[in-house]
Each structure stands twice: as C-alpha cells, then as structure tokens.
Design an enzyme around this catalytic site. Structure first.
Site, mmCIF file in Angstrom:
data_model
loop_
_atom_site.group_PDB
_atom_site.id
_atom_site.type_symbol
_atom_site.label_atom_id
_atom_site.label_comp_id
_atom_site.label_asym_id
_atom_site.label_seq_id
_atom_site.Cartn_x
_atom_site.Cartn_y
_atom_site.Cartn_z
ATOM 1 N N GLY A 1 4.047 -183.533 -7.860
ATOM 2 C CA GLY A 1 2.874 -184.130 -8.548
ATOM 3 C C GLY A 1 2.357 -183.136 -9.380
ATOM 4 O O GLY A 1 1.257 -183.142 -9.675
ATOM 5 N N SER B 1 4.013 -182.553 -12.538
ATOM 6 C CA SER B 1 4.229 -183.092 -13.791
ATOM 7 C C SER B 1 5.553 -182.343 -14.107
ATOM 8 O O SER B 1 5.702 -181.866 -15.471
ATOM 9 C CB SER B 1 3.459 -182.950 -15.013
ATOM 10 O OG SER B 1 2.147 -183.767 -14.442
ATOM 11 N N SER B 2 6.363 -182.170 -13.352
ATOM 12 C CA SER B 2 7.660 -181.512 -13.814
ATOM 13 C C SER B 2 8.603 -182.380 -15.091
ATOM 14 O O SER B 2 9.096 -182.090 -15.925
ATOM 15 C CB SER B 2 8.780 -181.313 -12.606
ATOM 16 O OG SER B 2 8.972 -182.690 -12.163
ATOM 17 N N ASP C 1 -0.500 -186.187 -18.155
ATOM 18 C CA ASP C 1 0.404 -185.233 -17.997
ATOM 19 C C ASP C 1 0.944 -184.717 -19.260
ATOM 20 O O ASP C 1 1.168 -183.399 -19.280
ATOM 21 C CB ASP C 1 1.542 -185.735 -17.049
ATOM 22 C CG ASP C 1 1.075 -186.486 -15.875
ATOM 23 O OD1 ASP C 1 -0.234 -186.302 -15.468
ATOM 24 O OD2 ASP C 1 1.759 -186.954 -15.119
HETATM 25 C C1 GLA Z 1 0.451 -189.518 -12.824
HETATM 26 C C2 GLA Z 1 0.664 -190.292 -14.325
HETATM 27 C C3 GLA Z 1 -0.546 -189.947 -15.015
HETATM 28 C C4 GLA Z 1 -1.901 -190.203 -14.264
HETATM 29 C C5 GLA Z 1 -1.879 -189.628 -12.782
HETATM 30 C C6 GLA Z 1 -3.026 -190.295 -11.967
HETATM 31 O O1 GLA Z 1 0.448 -188.305 -12.787
HETATM 32 O O2 GLA Z 1 1.990 -189.798 -14.789
HETATM 33 O O3 GLA Z 1 -0.449 -190.466 -16.253
HETATM 34 O O4 GLA Z 1 -1.716 -191.612 -14.084
HETATM 35 O O5 GLA Z 1 -0.608 -190.157 -12.039
HETATM 36 O O6 GLA Z 1 -4.188 -189.762 -12.398
#
Ligand code: GLA
Length: 380
Positions: free
Chosen positions: A122, A124-125, A170
């Site tokens: 969670g 954002s890799s 992200d």
């Molecule tokens: C993931 C998605 C984002 C966002 C989050 C929840 O990280 O890539 O765009 O929607 O979930 O906030």
C-alpha cells in the site's frame, strides 16, 4: 542498492543517458476520495524506484529489474497494447504506451530498474515504477510535461494498460511531493499546495507499519467501491460525491439505497477530515492530526469496509501504546498503517504492534519511521 549506471552498463554494454528516481508514498488522510473529485494529503517516502535509461532507435523497449526474475523483458513499442506485457514490466511499459497514445513521438529504450519501495504494502510501488519512466522519458525526449501531466499519463497507463481503475493520488504524490511537506491536492481541478510537515521540530514521528498482508487493487473490490460511489453521485444528480457538503449529507443519505449510504458517508466526512488536517498543519498544530487519523480509520473500517483484522489490530495496538493517532493508508485490504507518535514513544509503539501481531499469530510486521521525501527527479 547497486550503482545503477555500472549495473546498466554490465547488462546492456553501454553507459545510460541518465538515472532518475520516483518515490512511493503514504497518504496522511483523504482515502478513496481521489476518484470522487475530493481532497488528498499524501507525502513521498524515502523509498523510491530508480531507473537508468538509454534511448534506442530501433523501437525496442528492454527492461531489467533488480527485484525481478533476472530476465530482460523485451518488447517492440509498436506492439504495445493493453494486456500485452505480463508482470511488473507492464507498469513502465504502460507509460511508454500512454505517452505514444497521447501523441508523443517516443520510441524504445534500455531500462535498468531498482526499487526499494516495498511491493504490495500500500506504499505505491507501482506508481513509483510508472513515474520514474515518465520523468526519464520526459527529460530524454524534451517533452515539456509538468508534474501533473506526467502523473495523469502514469495514471492512464495504470487504468487503461494495466487495467486497474485507480485514481491519480499515488502518481501525483510520486511526481509532485516536495521534501519536508505533504501535498494538499484537490482532485476536482488538480490544484495543489505544499503543506510543510515539521515533524522532527515538533518532536513527532510518523511510524509506518507494513502489515505484510498483500494488498492488490486489481482484485475487483476497489473497482466495485468506485462504481458504488459513481452510482451514488448519479442518483443524487451530482457530477461527483465531492459536490456533496457535510450539511447536505443527511438529506442525501435519505435518498440513497442502504448499501450506498456508508460509502457516501465516508467520502463526505473524509473530505472534511482532510481540510481539518490541513488547517492544523498550517497552524503548526501537528499533534492535532492524531485524532483525525484515528477517526479516518474508523470510517474506512466501519463505513467503507476496506480494513482487515491486521490493519485494525495495528491501529488499536499503536493507539493503546501511546500513538497520538493511527489509520490504514492506501487502498486497503491489507497494506500499511500510519501512526503519529511522539519521538520518544517510537520504539515502544513499534514493539507493542509487533507483540500484538505475534500474540494474534500474524506475520511479523515491518516498521519504519517515514520522513517526507522529494518527488520524482533526475539523479545523474
Ligand atoms: C489506491 C489508489 C489511489 C486511491 C487510494 C485510496 O492507492 O491507487 O488512487 O484511490 O487507493 O485512497
């Protein structure tokens, strides 16, 4: 991590044209608001995807990842199409596809990647992998795209090439964050502002707890939630749930079917939590963020239902051990928890979460203190 230029040369037999980095992120507050035209407040973390790149003139795109399978993935840019590239390489390949789709005259390249952003956590890799290629291509081809345009192209790669209907938070965090600040982004008009985050000066730390429960946005649950929000907005006659105010919430809920009410309740209250968080940060009241984080987690757990036993336990154990507040960060269904702690309580909170996980029979969580890092940039 290896010297990327040397590793590139050993793999491809020539020096790269440059080396770039794009970070992962944690989101302080504002979850599942980015595809509803709402507010988000992410910051970049000091873990990044790095890429050494050298353009090719024969239309061939080659990727090698230090974290991959030891193979060079090779694909002709002309044959790039959604679903045509398997595994991790689809994220960077998708960006080249998206650039070409948008009319940019870009071709192949040799790419050597190395990322220390934990995957499936969670953090954002995948956005980091996308954004590092986007910025490298921008610089190598003089594309003149700004950080927002790069992020939207990277999002398009993920939506249309990889097939994950994510928002743009992200990718925006990865391209646009600045060291020492969080990015306050209004996803309705893409306006943004850097909000200084003086953690150390105020004796505070942000503890990230990777629960090791693999989070995967591609499994359909995320798409269903997004579709639910869009359906609710349509039923209310709104362009997006962002248009609904806190005052208008009770009346709006009355008009909706029961299954959509909690989603709408979360989105509207979450937008307000982001605004309150920004007000406190702007006033230098960082500790006030704590209760906002914990309230945000309750909303994700009870209304949006994207938490899981491990993230719930990490939050409750952190708060019981003295964290000022904590919540899951990112899309949910596992991944990481963020806890705001006083510097002197950092070790104690991390240890308490680990002890609670052991007692519950869960895998040992990975913890680190995150400082707000710089967004995507050229290294050499
Ligand atoms: C993931 C998605 C984002 C966002 C989050 C929840 O990280 O890539 O765009 O929607 O979930 O906030």
């Amino acid at each position: 991590m290896s010297d990327l230029s040397a590793a590139f040369e050993a793999t491809y037999g020539a020096a790269p044209a440059g080396v770039w980095a794009a970070p992962g992120r944690v989101n302080l507050i504002g979850e599942h608001t980015d595809y509803n035209g709402g507010f988000v407040l992410p910051m970049a973390i000091p873990y990044a995807a790095r890429a050494a790149v050298r353009p090719r003139t024969d239309g061939v795109l080659r990727f090698f990842s230090e974290q991959g399978d030891g193979e060079v993935t090779s694909v002709a840019v002309d044959s790039l199409a959604p679903g045509s590239v398997p595994g991790w390489a689809q994220y960077p390949a998708g960006v080249v596809w998206a650039l070409r789709e948008a009319g940019h005259d870009v071709g192949g390249a040799d790419v050597y990647l190395s990322s220390d952003v934990p995957g499936g956590a969670g953090l954002s890799s995948s956005a980091a992998l996308e954004c590092v290629i986007a910025i490298a291509y921008r610089d190598l081809h003089g594309l003149g795209l700004d950080a927002t345009e790069l992020a939207l192209l990277a999002q398009r790669a993920e939506n249309a090439f990889v097939g994950v209907p994510c928002g743009m938070m992200d990718q925006m965090a990865s391209t646009s964050c600045e060291e020492g600040a969080a990015l306050f982004l209004d996803t309705r008009d893409m306006s943004s502002r850097q909000v200084p985050l003086e953690l150390v000066g105020q004796g505070l730390r942000l503890l990230v707890i990777d629960t090791r429960v693999k989070h995967d946005l591609g499994d359909g649950a995320y798409a269903e939630l997004r579709a639910g929000c869009e359906r609710a907005a349509a039923l209310l006659g709104l362009a997006a749930l962002r248009e609904l105010s806190l005052d208008g919430l009770p009346g709006a809920l009355d008009q909706l079917p029961a299954e959509l009410r909690p989603l709408v309740h979360h989105v509207v209250t979450e937008n307000r939590r982001v605004e309150r968080a920004v007000e406190h940060l702007t006033a230098g009241e960082l500790a006030e963020l704590g209760p906002i984080l914990t309230a945000g987690h309750a909303s994700l757990r009870d209304d949006y239902r994207v938490s899981c036993p491990e993230t719930d336990l990490a939050v409750s154990a952190a708060v019981e051990a003295g964290a000022l507040g904590a919540r899951m960060t990112g899309g949910g269904f596992g991944g990481s928890v963020l806890a705001l702690v006083r510097a002197e309580a950092l070790e104690q909170v991390a240890a308490a979460v680990t002890t609670a996980f052991t007692a519950a029979g869960y895998a040992e969580p990975r913890t680190f203190a995150a400082t707000p890092a710089a967004g995507a940039h050229r290294i050499s």
